[in-house]
Design a protein around this motif. Sequence first.
Motif, short mmCIF file in Angstrom:
data_model
loop_
_atom_site.label_atom_id
_atom_site.label_comp_id
_atom_site.label_asym_id
_atom_site.label_seq_id
_atom_site.Cartn_x
_atom_site.Cartn_y
_atom_site.Cartn_z
N HIS A 86 41.94 57.95 44.64
CA HIS A 86 41.86 56.93 45.95
C HIS A 86 40.73 55.74 45.55
O HIS A 86 41.13 54.64 45.82
N ILE A 87 39.99 55.82 44.76
CA ILE A 87 38.96 54.91 44.30
C ILE A 87 39.90 53.97 43.48
O ILE A 87 39.81 52.41 43.67
N LEU A 88 40.43 54.17 42.45
CA LEU A 88 41.36 53.28 41.64
C LEU A 88 42.27 52.56 42.74
O LEU A 88 42.52 51.23 42.45
N ASN A 89 42.93 53.16 43.53
CA ASN A 89 43.78 52.46 44.31
C ASN A 89 43.38 51.49 45.28
O ASN A 89 43.94 50.33 45.27
N GLU A 90 42.12 51.71 45.73
CA GLU A 90 41.52 50.94 46.84
C GLU A 90 40.83 49.88 45.95
O GLU A 90 40.91 48.65 46.51
N VAL A 91 40.20 49.93 44.88
CA VAL A 91 39.64 49.01 44.19
C VAL A 91 40.88 48.11 43.55
O VAL A 91 40.27 46.78 43.56
N GLY A 92 41.67 48.55 43.21
CA GLY A 92 42.84 47.86 42.42
C GLY A 92 43.44 47.02 43.79
O GLY A 92 43.55 45.82 43.60
N ALA A 93 43.31 47.41 45.00
CA ALA A 93 43.93 46.44 46.10
C ALA A 93 42.93 45.35 46.33
O ALA A 93 43.35 44.13 46.80
N ALA A 94 41.74 45.75 46.42
CA ALA A 94 40.72 44.96 46.32
C ALA A 94 40.62 43.77 45.52
O ALA A 94 40.56 42.52 45.79
N ASN A 95 40.84 44.28 44.27
CA ASN A 95 40.90 43.18 43.27
C ASN A 95 41.93 42.16 43.31
O ASN A 95 41.74 40.66 43.33
N HIS A 100 44.39 37.02 44.57
CA HIS A 100 45.35 36.06 45.49
C HIS A 100 44.51 35.02 46.24
O HIS A 100 45.11 33.84 46.33
N ALA A 101 43.44 35.37 46.72
CA ALA A 101 42.80 34.42 47.68
C ALA A 101 42.40 33.21 46.76
O ALA A 101 42.42 32.11 47.03
N ALA A 102 41.87 33.64 45.35
CA ALA A 102 41.62 32.51 44.39
C ALA A 102 42.66 31.83 43.89
O ALA A 102 42.59 30.37 43.73
N GLN A 103 43.90 32.27 43.95
CA GLN A 103 44.89 31.57 43.57
C GLN A 103 45.45 30.71 44.53
O GLN A 103 46.14 29.51 44.06
N SER A 104 45.48 30.99 45.86
CA SER A 104 45.98 30.27 46.82
C SER A 104 45.00 29.27 47.50
O SER A 104 45.70 28.47 48.36
N THR A 105 43.74 29.40 47.14
CA THR A 105 42.73 28.44 47.68
C THR A 105 42.04 27.82 46.90
O THR A 105 41.37 28.33 46.14
N ALA A 109 38.95 29.01 43.78
CA ALA A 109 39.64 29.14 42.14
C ALA A 109 38.40 29.67 41.09
O ALA A 109 37.37 29.06 41.07
N GLY A 110 38.67 30.67 40.50
CA GLY A 110 37.87 31.11 39.52
C GLY A 110 36.80 31.99 40.19
O GLY A 110 35.79 32.59 39.55
N MET A 111 36.96 32.60 41.48
CA MET A 111 35.85 33.55 42.01
C MET A 111 36.21 34.84 41.39
O MET A 111 37.16 35.16 41.00
N GLY A 112 34.81 35.68 41.55
CA GLY A 112 35.10 36.96 41.13
C GLY A 112 33.96 37.66 41.40
O GLY A 112 33.03 37.05 42.18
N THR A 113 33.83 38.98 41.29
CA THR A 113 32.83 39.74 41.73
C THR A 113 32.47 41.13 40.94
O THR A 113 33.37 41.58 40.18
N THR A 114 31.35 41.37 40.65
CA THR A 114 31.02 42.61 40.15
C THR A 114 31.18 43.82 41.22
O THR A 114 31.21 43.24 42.36
#
Length: 274
Positions: A86-95, A100-105, A109-114
Amino acid sequence: MLPENALAVALSTDPGLLRTQNEDAVFVDGRLGLAILADGMGGYNAGEVASGLATTRLAADLGRLIASSALQDHAAGHDAATIERHILNEVGAANFAIFHAAQSTPRYAGMGTTLVLAWLYDNRMSVAHVGDSRLYRLRGDDFALLTHDHSLIQEQVDSGQISPAAARHAAGRNLVTRALGVAPTVEVDVREFDVQVGDVILLCSDGLNDMVDDEDIALALRTLSGNLQLAADHLVHMANDHGGRDNVSVILIRVLTDFAAPRGWWRRLQQRLT
């Protein structure tokens, strides 16, 4: 869902002394047994967007899952492998959502998070992390780091190129080798740990451990963990007193009672009564 009195929780976050924007995002819910901390990076305000998106999405999606009858009623609902999936599925979806937001806006661009995440259930805890935000556990007098940084400096320490003591003051110590949102997929470390009554769990951004030695963090927790909010606020003040070069965020969880999952006929009876 955990019993109401199973966990005590507290959080504290601050932009620090040198930054006007707080790009950390935090969430904790004792009934869900869920804590999430993200430290954003990249571009004007984009780090705040990335960390906020990660925390908000994971809190909502995992919160729904934890509260759902599908998880509670299933025989393997509290199996570590099921939780990890469950964790891997949901973290993958959040990633992917951040990517997608970084690519489309363009401005993102280039944003990320720990990310560091703790899911407590059935007297156990599954910990997921990406990047250099950390999770520690105080058990009695033993204060242990339960995550392993995904950072350039940590790789140099692991390979023997630099000592842990020198790493604290090395240039580039905030360069992470993994983050959510920088690629369509992300590698997530997930580990399971047992939980005991009296344990104190600390999730923090690197704004704390870059400014304050582990020994001083441990001393503060041993002294103040009877009042979790005071302890959380004090850790943030310590980081600022030592220079406050970065945003600093802290989540604390204290285990108050046993929370083993009910099983067999007793579990079915509880479900009918609730």
